[in-house]
Design a protein around this motif. Structure first.
Motif, mmCIF file in Angstrom:
data_model
loop_
_atom_site.group_PDB
_atom_site.id
_atom_site.type_symbol
_atom_site.label_atom_id
_atom_site.label_comp_id
_atom_site.label_asym_id
_atom_site.label_seq_id
_atom_site.Cartn_x
_atom_site.Cartn_y
_atom_site.Cartn_z
ATOM 1 N N MET A 1 0.831 -1.192 0.000
ATOM 2 C CA MET A 1 0.000 0.000 0.000
ATOM 3 C C MET A 1 0.868 1.244 0.000
ATOM 4 S SD MET A 1 -3.482 0.140 2.052
ATOM 5 C CE MET A 1 -4.697 -1.037 1.564
ATOM 6 N N ASP A 2 0.289 2.306 -0.415
ATOM 7 C CA ASP A 2 0.964 3.590 -0.500
ATOM 8 C C ASP A 2 1.340 4.086 0.897
ATOM 9 O OD1 ASP A 2 1.846 6.092 -1.192
ATOM 10 O OD2 ASP A 2 -0.117 6.832 -1.778
ATOM 11 N N LYS A 3 2.586 4.483 1.057
ATOM 12 C CA LYS A 3 3.088 4.960 2.353
ATOM 13 C C LYS A 3 2.336 6.215 2.797
ATOM 14 C CE LYS A 3 6.083 4.587 5.691
ATOM 15 N NZ LYS A 3 5.984 3.521 6.659
ATOM 16 N N ASN A 4 1.992 7.092 1.851
ATOM 17 C CA ASN A 4 1.237 8.302 2.190
ATOM 18 C C ASN A 4 -0.141 7.960 2.737
ATOM 19 O OD1 ASN A 4 3.287 10.054 1.435
ATOM 20 N ND2 ASN A 4 2.558 10.174 -0.676
ATOM 21 N N LEU A 5 -0.755 6.932 2.179
ATOM 22 C CA LEU A 5 -2.057 6.477 2.653
ATOM 23 C C LEU A 5 -1.949 5.982 4.091
ATOM 24 C CD1 LEU A 5 -4.959 6.062 1.553
ATOM 25 C CD2 LEU A 5 -4.305 3.718 1.082
ATOM 26 N N GLU A 6 -0.889 5.259 4.373
ATOM 27 C CA GLU A 6 -0.663 4.748 5.720
ATOM 28 C C GLU A 6 -0.461 5.896 6.711
ATOM 29 O OE1 GLU A 6 2.541 1.959 8.096
ATOM 30 O OE2 GLU A 6 2.417 1.811 5.933
ATOM 31 N N ILE A 7 0.334 6.875 6.344
ATOM 32 C CA ILE A 7 0.577 8.028 7.215
ATOM 33 C C ILE A 7 -0.714 8.800 7.459
ATOM 34 C CG2 ILE A 7 1.750 10.271 7.332
ATOM 35 C CD1 ILE A 7 4.104 8.882 5.818
ATOM 36 N N GLU A 8 -1.484 8.987 6.412
ATOM 37 C CA GLU A 8 -2.769 9.682 6.517
ATOM 38 C C GLU A 8 -3.710 8.932 7.462
ATOM 39 O OE1 GLU A 8 -6.143 10.137 3.271
ATOM 40 O OE2 GLU A 8 -4.320 11.235 2.715
ATOM 41 N N PHE A 9 -3.764 7.613 7.317
ATOM 42 C CA PHE A 9 -4.622 6.795 8.163
ATOM 43 C C PHE A 9 -4.200 6.906 9.629
ATOM 44 C CE2 PHE A 9 -5.454 2.797 10.392
ATOM 45 C CZ PHE A 9 -6.830 2.725 10.267
ATOM 46 N N VAL A 10 -2.924 6.792 9.895
ATOM 47 C CA VAL A 10 -2.427 6.860 11.272
ATOM 48 C C VAL A 10 -2.728 8.227 11.882
ATOM 49 C CG1 VAL A 10 -0.336 6.850 12.704
ATOM 50 C CG2 VAL A 10 -0.674 5.079 10.974
ATOM 51 N N TRP A 46 -8.737 0.018 8.685
ATOM 52 C CA TRP A 46 -7.592 0.028 7.766
ATOM 53 C C TRP A 46 -7.948 -0.657 6.446
ATOM 54 C CZ3 TRP A 46 -3.650 2.348 6.070
ATOM 55 C CH2 TRP A 46 -2.702 1.702 5.289
ATOM 56 N N HIS A 47 -8.665 -1.759 6.531
ATOM 57 C CA HIS A 47 -9.055 -2.467 5.309
ATOM 58 C C HIS A 47 -10.026 -1.641 4.463
ATOM 59 C CE1 HIS A 47 -6.972 -6.210 5.996
ATOM 60 N NE2 HIS A 47 -7.479 -6.318 7.203
ATOM 61 N N ALA A 48 -10.873 -0.876 5.126
ATOM 62 C CA ALA A 48 -11.872 -0.086 4.412
ATOM 63 C C ALA A 48 -11.347 1.281 3.975
ATOM 64 C CB ALA A 48 -13.103 0.114 5.297
ATOM 65 N N TYR A 49 -10.240 1.721 4.551
ATOM 66 C CA TYR A 49 -9.760 3.088 4.337
ATOM 67 C C TYR A 49 -9.499 3.449 2.869
ATOM 68 C CZ TYR A 49 -7.429 7.491 5.065
ATOM 69 O OH TYR A 49 -7.097 8.828 5.020
ATOM 70 N N PRO A 50 -8.950 2.569 2.057
ATOM 71 C CA PRO A 50 -8.717 2.975 0.652
ATOM 72 C C PRO A 50 -10.000 3.367 -0.089
ATOM 73 C CG PRO A 50 -7.450 1.017 1.168
ATOM 74 C CD PRO A 50 -8.367 1.263 2.344
ATOM 75 N N ARG A 51 -11.145 2.887 0.370
ATOM 76 C CA ARG A 51 -12.424 3.232 -0.272
ATOM 77 C C ARG A 51 -13.103 4.416 0.388
ATOM 78 N NH1 ARG A 51 -12.094 -2.035 0.604
ATOM 79 N NH2 ARG A 51 -13.664 -2.056 2.232
ATOM 80 N N PHE A 52 -12.551 4.933 1.501
ATOM 81 C CA PHE A 52 -13.128 6.036 2.249
ATOM 82 C C PHE A 52 -13.033 7.309 1.421
ATOM 83 C CE2 PHE A 52 -12.472 9.420 5.524
ATOM 84 C CZ PHE A 52 -13.763 9.419 6.019
#
Length: 54
Positions: A1-10, A46-52
């Protein structure tokens, strides 16, 4: 997954974790259950976040 997406989620999780803890307190009678429920909620988010969409 995209590192930016992970940082945004956290970052969002850190900002809004209190509401998750409130929900856990409603359903969990002890700290172990609370921790398990919180962890499960974070995993599901986390699993749903890419579709948020905000």
């Amino acid at each position: 997954m995209d590192k930016n997406l992970e940082i945004e989620f956290v970052n969002l999780l850190e900002q809004h974790q209190n509401i998750l803890h409130k929900i856990c307190r409603l359903y969990a009678s002890d700290m172990d259950t609370h921790k398990d429920l919180f962890q499960e909620m974070v995993i599901q988010l986390w699993h749903a976040y890419p579709r948020f969409k905000g």
